[in-house]
Design an enzyme around this catalytic site. Structure first.
Site, mmCIF file in Angstrom:
data_model
loop_
_atom_site.group_PDB
_atom_site.id
_atom_site.type_symbol
_atom_site.label_atom_id
_atom_site.label_comp_id
_atom_site.label_asym_id
_atom_site.label_seq_id
_atom_site.Cartn_x
_atom_site.Cartn_y
_atom_site.Cartn_z
ATOM 1 N N TYR B 94 -0.874 9.253 -8.035
ATOM 2 C CA TYR B 94 -0.002 8.415 -7.220
ATOM 3 C C TYR B 94 1.420 8.948 -7.337
ATOM 4 O O TYR B 94 1.722 9.749 -8.221
ATOM 5 C CB TYR B 94 -0.083 6.963 -7.719
ATOM 6 C CG TYR B 94 0.406 5.950 -6.722
ATOM 7 C CD1 TYR B 94 -0.200 5.831 -5.478
ATOM 8 C CD2 TYR B 94 1.494 5.122 -7.014
ATOM 9 C CE1 TYR B 94 0.251 4.905 -4.556
ATOM 10 C CE2 TYR B 94 1.945 4.190 -6.096
ATOM 11 C CZ TYR B 94 1.322 4.096 -4.867
ATOM 12 O OH TYR B 94 1.778 3.180 -3.949
ATOM 13 N N VAL B 196 -3.769 -3.636 4.964
ATOM 14 C CA VAL B 196 -2.552 -3.450 5.762
ATOM 15 C C VAL B 196 -2.885 -3.589 7.247
ATOM 16 O O VAL B 196 -2.170 -4.263 8.003
ATOM 17 C CB VAL B 196 -1.912 -2.068 5.488
ATOM 18 C CG1 VAL B 196 -0.782 -1.789 6.478
ATOM 19 C CG2 VAL B 196 -1.380 -1.995 4.065
ATOM 20 N N ARG B 216 -14.051 3.052 11.809
ATOM 21 C CA ARG B 216 -15.207 3.953 11.754
ATOM 22 C C ARG B 216 -16.442 3.224 12.249
ATOM 23 O O ARG B 216 -16.590 2.013 12.015
ATOM 24 C CB ARG B 216 -15.449 4.414 10.312
ATOM 25 C CG ARG B 216 -14.557 5.546 9.880
ATOM 26 C CD ARG B 216 -14.746 5.822 8.400
ATOM 27 N NE ARG B 216 -14.452 4.607 7.631
ATOM 28 C CZ ARG B 216 -14.610 4.503 6.320
ATOM 29 N NH1 ARG B 216 -15.069 5.524 5.632
ATOM 30 N NH2 ARG B 216 -14.306 3.394 5.682
ATOM 31 N N ASP B 217 -17.327 3.953 12.923
ATOM 32 C CA ASP B 217 -18.598 3.353 13.330
ATOM 33 C C ASP B 217 -19.399 3.009 12.064
ATOM 34 O O ASP B 217 -19.253 3.677 11.036
ATOM 35 C CB ASP B 217 -19.388 4.338 14.201
ATOM 36 C CG ASP B 217 -20.428 3.614 15.043
ATOM 37 O OD1 ASP B 217 -20.448 2.355 15.020
ATOM 38 O OD2 ASP B 217 -21.216 4.290 15.722
ATOM 39 N N ARG B 218 -20.181 1.938 12.133
ATOM 40 C CA ARG B 218 -20.952 1.497 10.961
ATOM 41 C C ARG B 218 -22.070 0.585 11.459
ATOM 42 O O ARG B 218 -22.026 0.117 12.610
ATOM 43 C CB ARG B 218 -20.042 0.762 9.982
ATOM 44 C CG ARG B 218 -19.400 -0.496 10.568
ATOM 45 C CD ARG B 218 -18.283 -1.005 9.691
ATOM 46 N NE ARG B 218 -17.072 -0.194 9.860
ATOM 47 C CZ ARG B 218 -16.067 -0.145 8.991
ATOM 48 N NH1 ARG B 218 -16.113 -0.856 7.906
ATOM 49 N NH2 ARG B 218 -15.003 0.610 9.233
ATOM 50 N N TYR B 285 0.805 6.094 6.260
ATOM 51 C CA TYR B 285 0.977 5.361 4.995
ATOM 52 C C TYR B 285 -0.218 5.526 4.073
ATOM 53 O O TYR B 285 -0.272 4.925 2.998
ATOM 54 C CB TYR B 285 1.284 3.883 5.255
ATOM 55 C CG TYR B 285 0.134 3.087 5.841
ATOM 56 C CD1 TYR B 285 -0.134 3.114 7.202
ATOM 57 C CD2 TYR B 285 -0.669 2.291 5.035
ATOM 58 C CE1 TYR B 285 -1.177 2.387 7.747
ATOM 59 C CE2 TYR B 285 -1.719 1.561 5.574
ATOM 60 C CZ TYR B 285 -1.973 1.615 6.928
ATOM 61 O OH TYR B 285 -3.016 0.894 7.457
ATOM 62 N N MET B 288 -6.842 8.279 3.661
ATOM 63 C CA MET B 288 -8.173 7.918 3.189
ATOM 64 C C MET B 288 -9.202 9.041 3.350
ATOM 65 O O MET B 288 -10.100 9.179 2.527
ATOM 66 C CB MET B 288 -8.669 6.676 3.917
ATOM 67 C CG MET B 288 -8.231 5.380 3.264
ATOM 68 S SD MET B 288 -8.334 3.971 4.399
ATOM 69 C CE MET B 288 -9.933 4.223 5.174
#
Lengths: 375, 375
Positions: B94, B196, B216-218, B285, B288
Site C-alpha cells: 500500500y 465506492v 463483470r459478467d457473473r 482509484y 483490481m
C-alpha cells in the site's frame, strides 16, 4: 477544371481556413455570404478531393483566387514543409478533416504582396505564417483575411520561418503550460530525435533545464547520441536503458523528472513512469508505436502522476484570437533562433513543382524533413 | 510481552497516528518528547510487527495507553471495518507503511470517554472518527489528540458511522473535485459493485446525475443489476457491452460521460475511452485487475481526455487542518445517510474477539464487508 468546379474549390477552401465548430466535424457549414470577387488572380496548388495516399489523391492544379481589396491579404508563399500530420490528414487519419476539395499543407511562410484598404496588421513585404491549422500552404499564392496570418520578422532563415509554427511551438507550449519548470529541473522525453524532441532539447538547454532523452537503439546510435548532445541534451539513452541500473546513477546527478513528454506510447511510455517524480505530469503528443500507453494504477493513485494530451492544432483554435499570446510565443522562439539556441531543422529543400519527391519518407519522424520551396 | 516492548509498541503507535512527511516514508521519526504518562490505561488491540498474511502477523494483544489529562482524548472504539486497503497495508502493498509494531485498521467510529482540560472540540459521549489514515482502529480503546479525530452526529446507524470516512468520502471527492457535474450529466464507472461504486451510484442519484455502471459478467448478474438499479443506477451493463451497439442506444437517451471512475484498470478501463465526452476526465482509484490502463494516444491528444488518480489517504493528509472542508464533506454525507439517500453497506458484524473470521474474503471488493464490533 470547369469554372463551376473551380468556384466550388475556392468556396470550400475558404471554409477550410475558418475554424470549424468541432475539430472532428465532418460536414462543412455552407456560408452563403461568400464575398463577391472584385479581382481575379490564380495560383498553383496541391489539391486533394478525397482521402488516400498522396500519389493517388494529390494533384497540382491551377486554382483561382478572389481578392476583394478590402479585408483581404494577397500572399506569395515562399516555403512550406511536409509534416507527418499533413500526411495523416491526407489519409483521413487525423483529428481534423478538411472539406473537399482542399489544398494540402498546414505550415509555411509567405510574403505579403498586397493588402486591402481595411488591413493594418500587415503590410506588403512582411513575412507571415498561418495562425491556424488547415490553411492549405502547399500553394504558390493565397488570399486570406488578417486574423488568418501572423507576421514574423524576416531576419531569420527561410527554413526556420517555414517550420517555426508547428514543432517548436508544440515543444514550447508543452514546456510552458503543464508544470512550472525552473533551472535545474528535469524533463524526460521519448522519441527524442523527432523534430519536436530536438526543439525540446534546445529550449530546455537555453533555460538551464536538464533533459533525459530516450531514443530507440539503432546501428548508428552513437552518432545520434552525439548529435542530440550537441543540441544540448543532458542525457541520451536507449529505451532498454530505462530498465537498467544506469538510471539510478543519473538520478544521483539530476532531479527526477517533473515532466515527461511522450510521442511513442506502448512500453516506451510505460517505462517512463518508474522514473518520474511524485506529483509529475506526462504529456502525450504522439503515438508513433501505435500502441496505447500502459498506465499503472499505483503511479496515478499513490504517486499522483497526471496525464494530459497536447495537440497544437487545438491550442491554435482555442487561442486564435489571443494575439498577444501567439505573438509572445513566436517572439520567444524567434529570439532563440536568432541567438542560435534553436537551429533550423535538418531538411531537404525541394522545388514546388517536384513536389512528388517531397512526400517520400515524410511519415518517418526520424527522417530528414522535406520542405517545398515555391520561388 | 515485557514492559519495555509494551512501551515501544505505544511509542511507535503514537507516531503512526501522526502524519508522516511522505506517504511512502519507510522510517519513523523518533520524537523524543513523548509526553510523560500521568494516567495508565490499557486496551486490547490487533497488533502486527511485520508485513504478511493476517493469520501470520496479526495478534490480539493487551497494549497500555497513556492519557495525560491535558491535550488527550480517551476513546472507546465501537466499530471498525476491515477494508481491502487495510489488508493491503498488512501485506506491505500500500502507499503508506506503518512503523512497527502497529495497530491495524484505518477506519471506524468511537465514543469519547473523557477529554483533557485543554480539549474543547469534543466532549464525553460524542462519536468520533479518525481524521487521518493510520489511526489503528482495530482496538477496544485509544488515546489521541484533538486534531486526530472529527466528531460526527450519533443519530445515524453505527455501521454508517463506522464506514463513512473511506468509501463514501472517496466517492464524494471524486465527484466533486475533478469536473463540475450538473443534473443531467453522466458519470461512467467500472467496478460499480464495489463499496465506492455503490456510494457513487447513490450520491449521483441524489444529485440528478446519470450513472452508467459497468460490472463483470457473473452467474447472478441480473440480481446484481437489480440491486444496483434499486440504489439509483441509471444503467448497469457488463464489461462486454462496452463494445456493443447497445452503447449507441444509451447515448440517444443520456449525454456521454464527462467523468469516468476506474477501479479496475486493464481492458475494462481501456474500453471506457471510446464512450467518453471530448474533454472529459478519468479518475483512477483502484487497480483490481492488476493490469495497467491502456490509454490510446488519440483519446488524450485529439479528444483532450485527462487522467488523474485519487487516493483518499493522500487527500486526508493534504487537508488535515482544513476542518471546514472535512466537516462540510461529512455533513453532506451524513445528511444523505439521514435522508435514506446513502444506505449503510451490506456487512457482516463480527465481535472483536472473533476477529479472525473477519479477515476472510476481505480482499474481495464485491464480497460483503466485515465490521468488527467492539462492545
Amino acid at each position: 477544371m470547369g469554372t463551376r468546379l473551380l468556384h466550388r474549390t475556392i468556396r470550400k477552401n475558404y471554409f477550410l481556413r475558418h475554424p470549424l465548430p468541432k475539430p472532428t466535424q465532418k460536414q462543412c457549414m455552407l456560408h452563403r455570404t461568400f464575398p463577391k470577387p472584385i479581382s481575379n488572380l490564380s495560383c498553383e496548388a496541391l489539391v486533394y478531393r478525397r482521402h488516400g495516399a498522396f500519389s493517388d489523391v494529390l494533384h497540382l492544379e491551377e486554382v483561382p483566387l478572389f481578392y476583394n481589396g478590402r479585408e483581404d491579404i494577397y500572399i506569395r508563399m515562399l516555403a512550406a514543409p511536409v509534416n507527418p500530420a499533413d500526411i495523416n490528414m491526407l489519409h483521413g487519419n487525423y483529428g481534423i478533416t478538411p472539406c473537399f476539395p482542399a489544398i494540402g499543407g498546414n505550415e509555411g511562410v509567405g510574403e505579403v504582396i498586397k493588402v486591402g484598404c481595411n488591413v493594418n496588421s500587415v503590410k506588403p513585404g512582411d513575412w507571415v505564417i498561418p495562425t491556424d491549422s488547415g490553411f492549405g500552404t502547399w500553394t504558390t499564392h493565397a488570399v486570406c483575411q488578417a486574423h488568418q496570418v501572423t507576421s514574423i520578422p524576416n531576419n531569420i532563415s527561410l527554413i526556420s520561418a517555414a517550420t517555426v509554427s508547428v514543432n517548436p511551438c508544440t515543444a514550447y507550449r508543452m514546456l510552458m503550460d503543464f508544470v512550472t519548470l525552473n533551472p535545474g529541473d528535469t524533463v524526460i522525453q521519448n522519441g527524442a530525435n523527432s523534430t519536436v524532441g530536438q526543439a525540446v532539447i534546445q529550449i530546455c538547454s537555453s533555460m538551464g533545464i536538464n533533459t533525459i532523452n530516450v531514443i530507440r537503439d539503432r546501428p548508428n546510435v552513437n552518432a545520434l547520441i552525439e548529435k542530440l548532445r550537441s543540441l544540448g541534451a543532458t542525457y541520451v539513452i536507449t529505451e532498454e536503458t530505462l530498465q537498467k541500473q544506469e538510471m539510478a546513477d543519473i538520478f544521483k546527478v539530476v532531479e527526477r523528472p517533473k515532466l515527461a513528454l511522450n510521442c511513442v506510447g506502448g512500453r516506451s511510455a510505460g517505462d517512463l513512469f518508474t522514473h518520474l517524480m511524485d506529483g509529475s505530469t506526462m504529456v502525450t503528443y504522439g503515438g508513433m508505436s501505435r500502441k496505447p500507453t500502459p498506465v499503472p494504477a499505483k503511479a496515478v493513485i499513490f504517486r499522483n502522476i497526471k496525464l494530459y494530451g497536447f495537440w497544437m492544432t487545438q491550442w491554435k483554435k482555442d487561442n486564435l484570437h489571443d494575439v498577444a499570446k501567439i505573438k509572445g510565443m513566436l517572439s520567444d522562439l524567434i529570439e532563440m533562433v536568432r541567438k542560435g539556441h534553436l537551429l533550423e531543422p535538418a531538411c531537404t529543400q525541394i522545388p514546388f513543382k517536384e513536389y512528388e519527391t517531397a512526400f517520400h519518407d515524410s511519415l518517418n519522424p526520424c527522417g530528414s524533413k522535406n520542405i517545398l520551396i515555391m520561388e
